[in-house]
Every structure is written in C-alpha cells, then in structure tokens.
Motif scaffolding. Structure first.
Motif, PDB file in Angstrom:
ATOM      1  N   ARG A 183     -15.697  80.154  37.935  1.00  6.92           N
ATOM      2  CA  ARG A 183     -14.042  79.980  37.134  1.00  6.92           C
ATOM      3  C   ARG A 183     -13.158  78.496  37.269  1.00  6.92           C
ATOM      4  N   TYR A 184     -12.620  77.907  36.750  1.00  3.23           N
ATOM      5  CA  TYR A 184     -12.087  76.875  36.993  1.00  3.23           C
ATOM      6  C   TYR A 184     -10.944  76.594  37.675  1.00  3.23           C
ATOM      7  N   PHE A 185     -10.341  75.678  37.983  1.00  2.00           N
ATOM      8  CA  PHE A 185      -9.662  75.204  38.807  1.00  2.00           C
ATOM      9  C   PHE A 185      -8.089  76.014  38.248  1.00  2.00           C
ATOM     10  N   ASN A 186      -8.559  76.531  36.852  1.00  2.00           N
ATOM     11  CA  ASN A 186      -6.429  77.013  36.980  1.00  2.00           C
ATOM     12  C   ASN A 186      -6.960  78.569  36.923  1.00  2.00           C
ATOM     13  N   GLY A 187      -7.927  78.810  37.872  1.00  2.00           N
ATOM     14  CA  GLY A 187      -7.929  80.823  37.711  1.00  2.00           C
ATOM     15  C   GLY A 187      -8.784  81.031  36.594  1.00  2.00           C
ATOM     16  N   ASP A 195     -18.187  79.965  49.283  1.00  2.00           N
ATOM     17  CA  ASP A 195     -17.284  79.723  47.744  1.00  2.00           C
ATOM     18  C   ASP A 195     -17.538  78.599  47.459  1.00  2.00           C
ATOM     19  N   TYR A 224     -16.477  74.695  45.587  1.00  2.00           N
ATOM     20  CA  TYR A 224     -15.465  74.185  44.682  1.00  2.00           C
ATOM     21  C   TYR A 224     -16.362  73.236  44.440  1.00  2.00           C
ATOM     22  N   PRO A 279     -16.824  69.584  42.224  1.00  2.00           N
ATOM     23  CA  PRO A 279     -16.460  68.252  41.485  1.00  2.00           C
ATOM     24  C   PRO A 279     -17.716  68.303  39.856  1.00  2.00           C
ATOM     25  N   SER A 292     -14.790  68.945  33.486  1.00  2.00           N
ATOM     26  CA  SER A 292     -14.197  70.324  34.642  1.00  2.00           C
ATOM     27  C   SER A 292     -15.249  70.906  35.590  1.00  2.00           C
ATOM     28  N   PHE A 293     -13.912  70.432  36.949  1.00  2.00           N
ATOM     29  CA  PHE A 293     -13.552  71.252  38.085  1.00  2.00           C
ATOM     30  C   PHE A 293     -13.730  72.299  37.905  1.00  2.00           C
ATOM     31  N   MET A 294     -15.049  73.257  39.447  1.00  2.00           N
ATOM     32  CA  MET A 294     -14.931  74.808  39.270  1.00  2.00           C
ATOM     33  C   MET A 294     -15.250  75.364  40.899  1.00  2.00           C
ATOM     34  N   LYS A 295     -14.998  76.926  40.340  1.00  2.00           N
ATOM     35  CA  LYS A 295     -14.798  77.242  42.470  1.00  2.00           C
ATOM     36  C   LYS A 295     -16.504  78.459  41.567  1.00  2.00           C
TER      37      LYS A 295
END
Length: 81
Positions: A10-14, A48, A50, A52, A69-72
């Motif tokens: 996912r992107y940090f925006n979900g 999980d 997270y 950078p 893009s920051f990702m989870k």
C-alpha cells in the motif's frame, strides 16, 4: 534464499498497489526493505514494513509506482528454502 509469501503493498494513503498469495521469490530479487525486513521474521510470521523510497523503489518512477513513494507492506512468510 527462496521465500513463499502472502503480501499486500500500500501507499501511505492506504491505496493498494500490489498484492499476492503464495508468491515465490528469491529474496535477493526484492527491494532493499524486504531484504532487511525478512531477516526479522520466521516461517509463519507476519510483519508490517513501513518503507521510505530509499528502501523501496527510489526517487524514479518504476512502472506504475511514482518516484519518491513511501510504502507499507503487510507480509506473511509461509516458508523458505
């Protein structure tokens, strides 16, 4: 090592950009964040991550993934060889 995972990226925006079930991968072919993070888990574990851009896809666009893009990642390690 060769790993078998279930994952969701996912992107940090979900927003989900990628996912898979029962996916086999060579760990050395994955992004740096996976290479570092998977060392912290064992068979049957869930982690999980997270990440950078420096541990994910960097500052340049990669396919449909925008640069920077920051990702989870939600990852379950099913097994490894």
């Amino acid at each position: 090592s060769y790993i078998n995972v279930d994952y969701k990226g996912r992107y940090f925006n979900g927003n989900v950009f990628d996912s898979g079930t029962g996916v086999g991968l060579y760990i050395y072919n994955t992004i740096a964040g996976w290479q570092q993070g998977m060392r912290l888990t064992g068979k049957g574990s869930r982690i999980d991550l997270y990440l950078p851009p420096s541990l994910a896809y960097g500052d340049e666009k990669s396919g449909s993934i925008p640069g920077g893009s920051f990702m989870k990642f939600e990852i379950t390690l099913n097994g490894f060889n």
